[in-house]
Motif scaffolding. Structure first.
Motif, PDB file in Angstrom:
ATOM      1  N   GLU A  53      36.269   3.403 -33.656  1.00  0.00           N
ATOM      2  CA  GLU A  53      36.359   2.726 -34.948  1.00  0.00           C
ATOM      3  C   GLU A  53      37.676   3.097 -35.619  1.00  0.00           C
ATOM      4  O   GLU A  53      38.217   4.177 -35.372  1.00  0.00           O
ATOM      5  N   PRO A  54      38.204   2.211 -36.470  1.00  0.00           N
ATOM      6  CA  PRO A  54      39.457   2.536 -37.167  1.00  0.00           C
ATOM      7  C   PRO A  54      39.284   3.760 -38.060  1.00  0.00           C
ATOM      8  O   PRO A  54      38.215   3.990 -38.637  1.00  0.00           O
ATOM      9  N   PHE A  55      40.355   4.516 -38.185  1.00  0.00           N
ATOM     10  CA  PHE A  55      40.305   5.729 -38.997  1.00  0.00           C
ATOM     11  C   PHE A  55      40.005   5.412 -40.454  1.00  0.00           C
ATOM     12  O   PHE A  55      39.277   6.163 -41.122  1.00  0.00           O
ATOM     13  N   ALA A  56      40.537   4.307 -40.963  1.00  0.00           N
ATOM     14  CA  ALA A  56      40.317   3.967 -42.373  1.00  0.00           C
ATOM     15  C   ALA A  56      38.834   3.789 -42.679  1.00  0.00           C
ATOM     16  O   ALA A  56      38.348   4.214 -43.734  1.00  0.00           O
ATOM     17  N   GLU A  57      38.101   3.184 -41.760  1.00  0.00           N
ATOM     18  CA  GLU A  57      36.660   3.010 -41.970  1.00  0.00           C
ATOM     19  C   GLU A  57      35.939   4.347 -41.945  1.00  0.00           C
ATOM     20  O   GLU A  57      35.000   4.586 -42.716  1.00  0.00           O
ATOM     21  N   LEU A  58      36.369   5.227 -41.042  1.00  0.00           N
ATOM     22  CA  LEU A  58      35.748   6.546 -40.972  1.00  0.00           C
ATOM     23  C   LEU A  58      35.990   7.335 -42.253  1.00  0.00           C
ATOM     24  O   LEU A  58      35.078   7.992 -42.767  1.00  0.00           O
ATOM     25  N   TYR A  59      37.212   7.280 -42.767  1.00  0.00           N
ATOM     26  CA  TYR A  59      37.517   8.036 -43.981  1.00  0.00           C
ATOM     27  C   TYR A  59      36.759   7.474 -45.181  1.00  0.00           C
ATOM     28  O   TYR A  59      36.299   8.230 -46.045  1.00  0.00           O
ATOM     29  N   GLN A  60      36.623   6.168 -45.230  1.00  0.00           N
ATOM     30  CA  GLN A  60      35.846   5.566 -46.308  1.00  0.00           C
ATOM     31  C   GLN A  60      34.391   6.021 -46.241  1.00  0.00           C
ATOM     32  O   GLN A  60      33.760   6.296 -47.261  1.00  0.00           O
ATOM     33  N   ARG A  61      33.865   6.114 -45.028  1.00  0.00           N
ATOM     34  CA  ARG A  61      32.497   6.580 -44.856  1.00  0.00           C
ATOM     35  C   ARG A  61      32.373   8.051 -45.245  1.00  0.00           C
ATOM     36  O   ARG A  61      31.353   8.480 -45.784  1.00  0.00           O
ATOM     37  N   ALA A  62      33.432   8.815 -44.976  1.00  0.00           N
ATOM     38  CA  ALA A  62      33.395  10.244 -45.289  1.00  0.00           C
ATOM     39  C   ALA A  62      33.344  10.495 -46.792  1.00  0.00           C
ATOM     40  O   ALA A  62      32.917  11.572 -47.224  1.00  0.00           O
ATOM     41  N   GLN A  63      33.794   9.519 -47.605  1.00  0.00           N
ATOM     42  CA  GLN A  63      33.728   9.679 -49.055  1.00  0.00           C
ATOM     43  C   GLN A  63      32.296   9.799 -49.550  1.00  0.00           C
ATOM     44  O   GLN A  63      32.043  10.313 -50.647  1.00  0.00           O
TER      45      GLN A  63
ATOM     46  N   GLN B 196      38.889  19.494 -51.632  1.00  0.00           N
ATOM     47  CA  GLN B 196      38.003  19.242 -50.496  1.00  0.00           C
ATOM     48  C   GLN B 196      38.270  17.886 -49.864  1.00  0.00           C
ATOM     49  O   GLN B 196      38.204  17.730 -48.639  1.00  0.00           O
ATOM     50  N   ARG B 197      38.592  16.885 -50.677  1.00  0.00           N
ATOM     51  CA  ARG B 197      38.908  15.559 -50.128  1.00  0.00           C
ATOM     52  C   ARG B 197      40.177  15.610 -49.271  1.00  0.00           C
ATOM     53  O   ARG B 197      40.238  14.964 -48.216  1.00  0.00           O
ATOM     54  N   LEU B 198      41.162  16.363 -49.723  1.00  0.00           N
ATOM     55  CA  LEU B 198      42.388  16.500 -48.933  1.00  0.00           C
ATOM     56  C   LEU B 198      42.106  17.220 -47.616  1.00  0.00           C
ATOM     57  O   LEU B 198      42.603  16.826 -46.547  1.00  0.00           O
ATOM     58  N   ARG B 199      41.306  18.274 -47.694  1.00  0.00           N
ATOM     59  CA  ARG B 199      40.937  18.990 -46.472  1.00  0.00           C
ATOM     60  C   ARG B 199      40.142  18.075 -45.539  1.00  0.00           C
ATOM     61  O   ARG B 199      40.343  18.094 -44.316  1.00  0.00           O
ATOM     62  N   LEU B 200      39.242  17.314 -46.122  1.00  0.00           N
ATOM     63  CA  LEU B 200      38.421  16.407 -45.327  1.00  0.00           C
ATOM     64  C   LEU B 200      39.280  15.373 -44.608  1.00  0.00           C
ATOM     65  O   LEU B 200      39.073  15.088 -43.425  1.00  0.00           O
ATOM     66  N   HIS B 201      40.257  14.812 -45.326  1.00  0.00           N
ATOM     67  CA  HIS B 201      41.135  13.807 -44.715  1.00  0.00           C
ATOM     68  C   HIS B 201      41.899  14.406 -43.539  1.00  0.00           C
ATOM     69  O   HIS B 201      41.970  13.809 -42.453  1.00  0.00           O
TER      70      HIS B 201
ATOM     71  N   ALA C   6      40.441  15.462 -35.940  1.00  0.00           N
ATOM     72  CA  ALA C   6      39.356  15.208 -34.997  1.00  0.00           C
ATOM     73  C   ALA C   6      39.475  13.816 -34.388  1.00  0.00           C
ATOM     74  O   ALA C   6      39.238  13.619 -33.191  1.00  0.00           O
ATOM     75  N   TYR C   7      39.862  12.839 -35.206  1.00  0.00           N
ATOM     76  CA  TYR C   7      40.022  11.462 -34.715  1.00  0.00           C
ATOM     77  C   TYR C   7      41.117  11.383 -33.655  1.00  0.00           C
ATOM     78  O   TYR C   7      40.949  10.759 -32.602  1.00  0.00           O
ATOM     79  N   SER C   8      42.251  12.055 -33.928  1.00  0.00           N
ATOM     80  CA  SER C   8      43.360  12.036 -32.983  1.00  0.00           C
ATOM     81  C   SER C   8      42.998  12.754 -31.686  1.00  0.00           C
ATOM     82  O   SER C   8      43.304  12.275 -30.589  1.00  0.00           O
ATOM     83  N   LEU C   9      42.328  13.910 -31.815  1.00  0.00           N
ATOM     84  CA  LEU C   9      41.933  14.652 -30.617  1.00  0.00           C
ATOM     85  C   LEU C   9      40.927  13.874 -29.784  1.00  0.00           C
ATOM     86  O   LEU C   9      40.959  13.932 -28.550  1.00  0.00           O
TER      87      LEU C   9
END
Length: 423
Positions: A239-249, A331-336, A342-345
């Motif tokens: 899945e695209p990273f942008a969608e994952l980060y939005q979900r992580a919010q 925490q949001r910066l750390r999360l991003h 993790a996404y890149s790895l």
């Protein structure tokens, strides 16, 4: 959110989703009794893990505290005797004045409601913490499971290597008896067998240690299972990273901060309520022994300067509430950063594992076959054959390592987002 609801959500978000998308197939046939599945491990952990089970008692304590906060101020009974055991006319109890009174407090400023609001906020905060902790524990378990599965795969690879070296030693021993192979090469083959056996033994012992690490998640010290069920090489779609980060919010990790902010706001309201002075009332009956008369007594008291005394609590509560905003931003910066890493790895691991499987390993397998044929015909030496075998073994191990990196990274992604990575 009740405990059972949290448990079901954690099992659904990080348990079955990993089983269905990564290293286990829910539609697979029943596994043998001595084989552990990830679903079994997750279910046992959710039920018996000490770090998760203790939240039940924490919740019970918070509920009991809320019941105490809901109580009205207690009544107090007071017995007061004056003018006794004195001198002169006050000797004995002839001039005694006895007062029997009831007293209590009238809370002002909505203190009781503020306490109940704060108690509810503590309970909700504990539930979010329980959910986040459950996801953390299940993610750690899944990571250990994947790493143990990789050890199991490497152990099987080591067994194949040992079988190969045994077979090669037998062949070379026969050739040495015919004078077609130098004795030095037979000795090298014996050493290769010993090294392969040492490698297999090391992996077996490592697997036993990892089994103990897995069992501790559900509070056991025995490991009746001998194998782990699953495949390292099923990754699912990306899945695209942008969608994952939005979900992580909306992840539990950030919901804890939102809950913490509501908790501090409730504490601030409680501190404001505590600034209001309470009234203490007293009502009683006074008996005069000298005349055998009785009279009512009444009184009201209120502390002075309570507003000034409570201002420090308000300032402290405000400071704690304001600090949460900055902590959440951090925490949001750390999360991003953690999510992107993790996404890149994961992508890198999938690419490497795929290329190994589709290009590198087939080429090295063919090279080993050609080298084996050339060696049998006397055109290649023992070192050439062993070098070809070692290259193939290293490539297969690299594929296992790449797949392990991809799956561990995927487990971290699902922990951070609180949702399945692939649908």
């Amino acid at each position: 959110m009740e405990l059972n609801t949290i448990t079901r959500r954690c099992r659904r978000l990080l348990g079955l989703m990993l089983l269905g998308t990564s290293i286990h197939s829910l539609g697979a046939p029943a596994t043998p009794a001595n084989t552990l599945t990830l679903q079994d491990a997750l279910t046992r952990t959710l039920t018996h893990n000490p770090a998760l089970y203790q939240y039940r008692f924490h919740k019970a304590a918070l509920l009991a505290s809320k019941q105490n906060d809901a109580l009205s101020p207690a009544l107090a009974v007071e017995l007061n005797v004056e003018n006794i055991a004195g001198t002169g006319a006050k000797q004995g109890v002839q001039e005694a004045e006895t007062t029997l009174a009831l007293s209590s407090m009238i809370e002002l400023g909505g203190k009781q409601q503020a306490r109940l609001t704060y108690a509810d906020a503590r309970i909700r905060h504990a539930q979010y913490q329980h959910q986040a902790t459950s996801l953390d524990v299940l993610a750690q378990l899944t990571t250990h499971y994947i790493e143990s599965l990789a050890t199991q795969a490497n152990r099987e690879l080591a067994q194949r290597s040992l079988d190969f070296t045994h077979s090669l030693l037998d062949t070379m021993s026969v050739r040495a008896q015919r004078g077609a192979t130098p004795e030095a090469e037979v000795l090298r083959a014996k050493a290769a067998v010993a090294r392969a056996d040492m490698q297999l033994t090391a992996l077996q012992r490592k697997f036993e240690r990892q089994k103990i690490q897995l069992a501790r998640y559900w509070g056991e010290t025995q490991t009746p299972f001998q194998r782990l069920d699953g495949s390292l090489f099923e990754f699912g779609a990306s899945e695209p990273f942008a969608e994952l980060y939005q979900r992580a919010q909306r992840s539990p990790a950030l919901q804890v901060f939102a809950s913490e902010k509501r908790l501090q706001e409730a504490q601030l309201s409680l501190a404001h309520a505590d600034q209001r002075s309470d009234l203490t009332w007293r009502l009683g009956v006074k008996h005069f022994a000298a005349t055998d008369d009785a009279a009512l007594t009444a009184g009201v008291s209120m502390p002075l300067f309570a507003n000034q005394r409570g201002s420090t609590q308000v300032k402290a509560a405000q400071a704690k509430r304001d600090a949460i905003d900055y902590a959440e931003t951090d925490q949001r910066l750390r999360l991003h950063a953690q999510l992107f890493n993790a996404y890149s790895l994961r992508q890198q691991g999938i690419d490497n594992a795929t290329k190994m499987a589709e290009v590198v390993i087939p080429a090295l397998e063919q090279a080993l076959e050609l080298t084996q044929t050339a060696y049998d015909n006397g055109r290649y030496q023992y070192q050439d054959l062993m070098a070809a075998r070692e290259e193939l073994l290293a490539a297969r191990q690299a594929r296992i390592d790449a797949a392990t990196t991809a799956l561990v990274s995927q487990a971290l992604i699902e922990q951070l987002t609180g949702a399945p990575f692939t649908q």
